[in-house]
Design a protein around this motif. Structure first.
Motif, PDB file in Angstrom:
ATOM      1  N   GLY A 190      -8.910  10.980   3.935  1.00 14.57           N
ATOM      2  CA  GLY A 190      -9.044  12.388   4.296  1.00 14.57           C
ATOM      3  C   GLY A 190      -7.864  13.201   3.807  1.00 14.57           C
ATOM      4  O   GLY A 190      -8.005  14.081   2.972  1.00 14.57           O
ATOM      5  N   GLU A 191      -6.673  12.849   4.294  1.00 12.80           N
ATOM      6  CA  GLU A 191      -5.481  13.600   3.876  1.00 12.80           C
ATOM      7  C   GLU A 191      -4.844  13.024   2.639  1.00 12.80           C
ATOM      8  O   GLU A 191      -4.211  13.724   1.859  1.00 12.80           O
ATOM      9  N   SER A 192      -4.979  11.721   2.479  1.00 12.43           N
ATOM     10  CA  SER A 192      -4.249  11.059   1.396  1.00 12.43           C
ATOM     11  C   SER A 192      -5.122  10.009   0.744  1.00 12.43           C
ATOM     12  O   SER A 192      -6.151   9.601   1.282  1.00 12.43           O
ATOM     13  N   PHE A 193      -4.631   9.571  -0.403  1.00 15.05           N
ATOM     14  CA  PHE A 193      -5.174   8.361  -1.015  1.00 15.05           C
ATOM     15  C   PHE A 193      -4.192   7.236  -0.740  1.00 15.05           C
ATOM     16  O   PHE A 193      -2.984   7.397  -0.941  1.00 15.05           O
ATOM     17  N   LEU A 194      -4.715   6.100  -0.271  1.00 13.35           N
ATOM     18  CA  LEU A 194      -3.869   4.935  -0.046  1.00 13.35           C
ATOM     19  C   LEU A 194      -4.121   3.957  -1.174  1.00 13.35           C
ATOM     20  O   LEU A 194      -5.260   3.573  -1.428  1.00 13.35           O
ATOM     21  N   LEU A 195      -3.067   3.573  -1.876  1.00 14.72           N
ATOM     22  CA  LEU A 195      -3.224   2.737  -3.062  1.00 14.72           C
ATOM     23  C   LEU A 195      -2.665   1.340  -2.830  1.00 14.72           C
ATOM     24  O   LEU A 195      -1.546   1.192  -2.318  1.00 14.72           O
ATOM     25  N   GLU A 196      -3.436   0.356  -3.237  1.00 12.00           N
ATOM     26  CA  GLU A 196      -2.979  -1.020  -3.121  1.00 12.00           C
ATOM     27  C   GLU A 196      -3.121  -1.689  -4.489  1.00 12.00           C
ATOM     28  O   GLU A 196      -4.189  -1.611  -5.096  1.00 12.00           O
TER      29      GLU A 196
ATOM     30  N   MET B 149       0.837  -1.204   0.000  1.00 12.37           N
ATOM     31  CA  MET B 149       0.000   0.000   0.000  1.00 12.37           C
ATOM     32  C   MET B 149       0.873   1.257   0.000  1.00 12.37           C
ATOM     33  O   MET B 149       1.798   1.350   0.804  1.00 12.37           O
ATOM     34  N   ILE B 150       0.622   2.163  -0.910  1.00 12.17           N
ATOM     35  CA  ILE B 150       1.407   3.395  -0.902  1.00 12.17           C
ATOM     36  C   ILE B 150       0.490   4.577  -0.635  1.00 12.17           C
ATOM     37  O   ILE B 150      -0.726   4.478  -0.779  1.00 12.17           O
ATOM     38  N   GLU B 151       1.067   5.664  -0.257  1.00 14.08           N
ATOM     39  CA  GLU B 151       0.283   6.834   0.119  1.00 14.08           C
ATOM     40  C   GLU B 151       0.536   7.977  -0.867  1.00 14.08           C
ATOM     41  O   GLU B 151       1.686   8.294  -1.175  1.00 14.08           O
ATOM     42  N   ILE B 152      -0.529   8.569  -1.364  1.00 14.70           N
ATOM     43  CA  ILE B 152      -0.374   9.780  -2.170  1.00 14.70           C
ATOM     44  C   ILE B 152      -1.067  10.906  -1.415  1.00 14.70           C
ATOM     45  O   ILE B 152      -2.288  10.876  -1.236  1.00 14.70           O
TER      46      ILE B 152
END
Ligand code: SF4
Ligand code: SF4
Ligand code: SF4
Ligand code: SF4
Lengths: 341, 321
Positions: free
Chosen positions: A162-168, A1-4
């Motif tokens: 809320g603050e970020s999109f978490l991508l998996e 999972m990465i964070e944008i």
């Protein structure tokens, strides 16, 4: 999972646009639909009025142009599509449509006919399913072994915290995209995602056990049942046009003299001329017969072919119906009938 | 009032004066009534009448090539002011025999337009509502709003001259009387102030949203043709795609077909899933018919419809200029 981070989101979309045509939920007059975007700030975070099916299966699509002695097929070699911000109900809708268009029917040489207009676009696409943090009261995806955080059919699953999109990355295509983008799959966000998921699920109304619906529909013979539950339907096409799984189309020629185009355009089983034959005879001439077709296709015929229902529980038809013919109530009546017999 | 309505319907069914009663019941969503078809006295309690009873139910009298009328000898229908004018229209146009329909009239104090609430609340999902005097409280998951009813009633209702059923066999409730409206064509007048270029741009923009679902047509009591020109495919009169020129043709022809026949019930406006402003053109045509032929749809059951009669002294400047 990465964070944008949301701050970086504009750049993320910009990079995406180098390889892909990016489609996302946008404002469409006072309503919303999926359309191609040029900038991240065109994207809106809503339950769209129209479904995402039009990205791959537009309401009107030119199959070919013709003139006296020439046929020209539009260029299907286009940049692939990245579809951002589609909820799991629409992602599942696309999976249903893929079954129809990809293996439309068997050809005499035993190969399957693949619809070229759908297939290339969908096969090459990158689907970013966005977890649905706030389901509406009309959403009922949980009836269909799915839920607001269902990853089925996603290439990449996205959670907005809320603050970020978490991508998996989910599919092979998603993994490849991650590698090409230099994203690292590792990352500690599971906990936040879990609580968002629990919260979204708790907002949904109670799930129904629909396992008996297919069989019960096999048994209903009398027309009174259908007349009764569909009496108020006015047979407009609103429900089927906003639906992510309805896929009937008509073919129409537009042109003058020897020149023109052949177009496929959405049809609807609700329309009076839906199955009108050239003789003028119509096996579904009456209103209830067409609603029966809609319900049978969704919960029986399609199930017969693919062992799944042609409804993802997105609730759009409930929200747009001018007469409040609520598909959940129809399904409940079918279930109840089973229990009464 | 609702008890009296239930009593009346019950007695009509018990005395076998009618076989079926068409009215409104509580819908599955907030602010949404749904049509109900009552045959049995035990179901009479389903009937409601309030600010949510949007649809003009008279269209069911002609739906499916008038199939209900073929099944049932006598049908009762509950009508607001605008709806009663549709029944008059049907009688005038020979679509029903007046004596075959029992009309239960009710006085209407306006119907809520959910689209206005969406606009005022930034598309908030409404979970519950509560009416307090001439205000309404609207609750969502996180927010709550309070509006004056006049802010959220449909435009048709705010400019309605005849809120009480005009034609009826039974009237239930306190009549409100004819209302003196002097701005009923305000939308048209405002539009006419624009330049022709601006008007064309506005029309194009509005109708480019149309998805050709025909909810507006199907919900409309005045659109009862067995075969609509948009459905014909041999020959095909109009393109089937949502291409804006075809959509404009669809709407303009529909407007002409309902000239002197639209009762401004607002059903089409509420039905449109993409919020197209359908009332502007309806009112334009209504105004034109009123000014040229001094005719208002559905008011007088003995008067010939504007489009079915001809007088020598009618203005003909559109033909001979
Ligand atoms: S179910 Fe509702 S939206 Fe669908 S055709 Fe019937 S009236 Fe129209
Ligand atoms: S039938 Fe209704 S709820 Fe089901 S997928 Fe279609 S629009 Fe959504
Ligand atoms: S056009 Fe619209 S407002 Fe006029 S009668 Fe038909 S549904 Fe009612
Ligand atoms: S209801 Fe709206 S979208 Fe549907 S045909 Fe009418 S104007 Fe077009």
């Amino acid at each position: 999972m990465i964070e944008i981070k949301k701050k970086q989101f504009g750049d993320f979309i910009k990079n995406l646009m180098e390889t892909y045509r990016v489609f996302a939920p946008t404002k469409d007059g006072k309503k919303s639909s999926f359309s191609e975007i040029k900038k991240a700030d065109e994207i809106v975070d809503v339950h769209t009025t129209k479904s995402a099916k039009s990205v791959f299966f537009p309401q009107a699509e030119v199959l070919f142009n013709y003139s006296e002695n020439e046929i020209e097929v539009p260029n299907l070699e286009q940049k692939p599509i990245a579809l951002w911000g589609i909820h799991s109900c629409d992602t599942k809708g696309l999976l249903s449509l893929d079954k129809v268009f990809k293996n439309a029917h068997q050809l005499p040489n035993n190969k399957m006919y693949e619809d070229p207009y759908w297939n290339k676009k969908y096969a090459e696409s990158l689907i970013f399913t966005l977890a649905c943090n706030e389901p509406l009261t009309t959403c009922f995806c949980n009836w269909f072994e799915s839920g607001p955080f269902d990853k089925t059919g996603a290439d990449i699953f996205v959670v907005d915290n809320g603050e970020s999109f978490l991508l998996e990355a989910i599919s092979d295509k998603g993994q490849t995209f991650f590698i090409q983008s230099g994203f690292d799959q590792e990352g500690e966000h599971q906990h936040a995602v879990f609580s968002l998921k629990k919260k979204a699920e708790s907002m949904m109304e109670e799930k129904q056990d629909i396992s008996s619906v297919f069989e019960t529909l096999n048994e209903i013979q009398e027309k009174e049942f259908w007349e009764e539950i569909t009496q108020k339907c006015i047979n407009c096409g609103a429900c089927t046009f906003v639906c992510p799984t309805c896929h009937c189309f008509d073919v129409s020629d537009e042109g003058k003299h020897q020149k023109g185009k052949r177009i496929r355009v959405w049809d609807s089983c609700m329309f009076g001329i839906f199955t009108e034959e050239a003789s003028g005879h119509n096996p579904r001439g009456l209103s209830y017969q067409r609603v029966q077709q809609r319900i049978m296709h969704k919960f029986n015929y399609f199930y017969d072919n693919y062992e799944e229902h042609l409804c993802s529980g997105c609730g759009r038809c409930i929200r747009v119906c001018p007469t409040n013919l609520d598909i959940r109530e129809i399904v409940k009546k079918i279930i109840k009938r089973k229990n009464n017999v | 009032m609702i008890d009296k309505l239930h009593e009346k319907v019950k007695s009509l069914l018990e005395e076998k004066q009618v076989e079926l009663v068409i009215g409104w019941g509580k819908g599955s969503l907030p602010l949404t009534a749904t049509p109900v078809f009552i045959k049995d006295t035990k179901d009479v309690d389903q009937l409601i009448f309030d600010h949510t009873c949007r649809n003009n139910l008279t269209m069911y009298l002609t739906k499916d090539k008038k199939s209900l009328g073929k099944i049932h000898d006598k049908i009762a229908i509950i009508v607001k002011g605008c709806d009663s004018r549709s029944v008059v229209l049907y009688a005038v146009e020979n679509q029903i025999k007046r004596e075959n329909v029992v009309i239960i009239g009710v006085p209407c104090s306006g119907i809520i337009e959910k689209k206005k609430i969406s606009e005022l609340t930034n598309d908030m999902e409404v979970l519950s509502t509560q009416i307090e005097g001439d205000h309404i409280i609207i609750k969502g998951r996180k927010e709550e709003f309070k509006f004056k009813l006049t802010e959220i009633l449909s435009d048709s209702c705010l400019q309605c001259r005849y809120p009480d059923a005009i034609e009826y066999d039974h009237f239930i409730g306190e009549p409100r009387g004819e209302i003196d409206i002097n701005d009923e064509y305000s939308v048209v007048e405002k539009f006419q102030e624009k330049s022709s270029k601006e008007r064309w741009e506005a029309v194009k923009e509005e109708y480019s949203k149309c998805i050709r679902c025909y909810a507006c047509r199907n919900v409309c009591p005045s659109c009862y043709c067995n075969e609509c020109f948009v459905d014909g495919n041999d020959p095909q009169w109009i393109g089937k795609t949502p291409e804006v020129t075809d959509s404009i043709i669809f709407h303009l022809i529909r407007n002409l077909h309902i000239a002197g026949r639209c009762v401004d019930c607002g059903s089409c406006v509420s039905a449109c899933p993409v919020d197209i402003d359908l009332r502007l053109m309806n009112k334009k045509v209504e105004k034109e018919v009123k000014e040229r032929f001094n005719y208002v749809a559905g008011i007088d059951i003995n008067e010939k419809p504007a489009m079915a009669s001809f007088c020598e002294h009618e203005k003909q400047d559109f033909i001979l200029d």
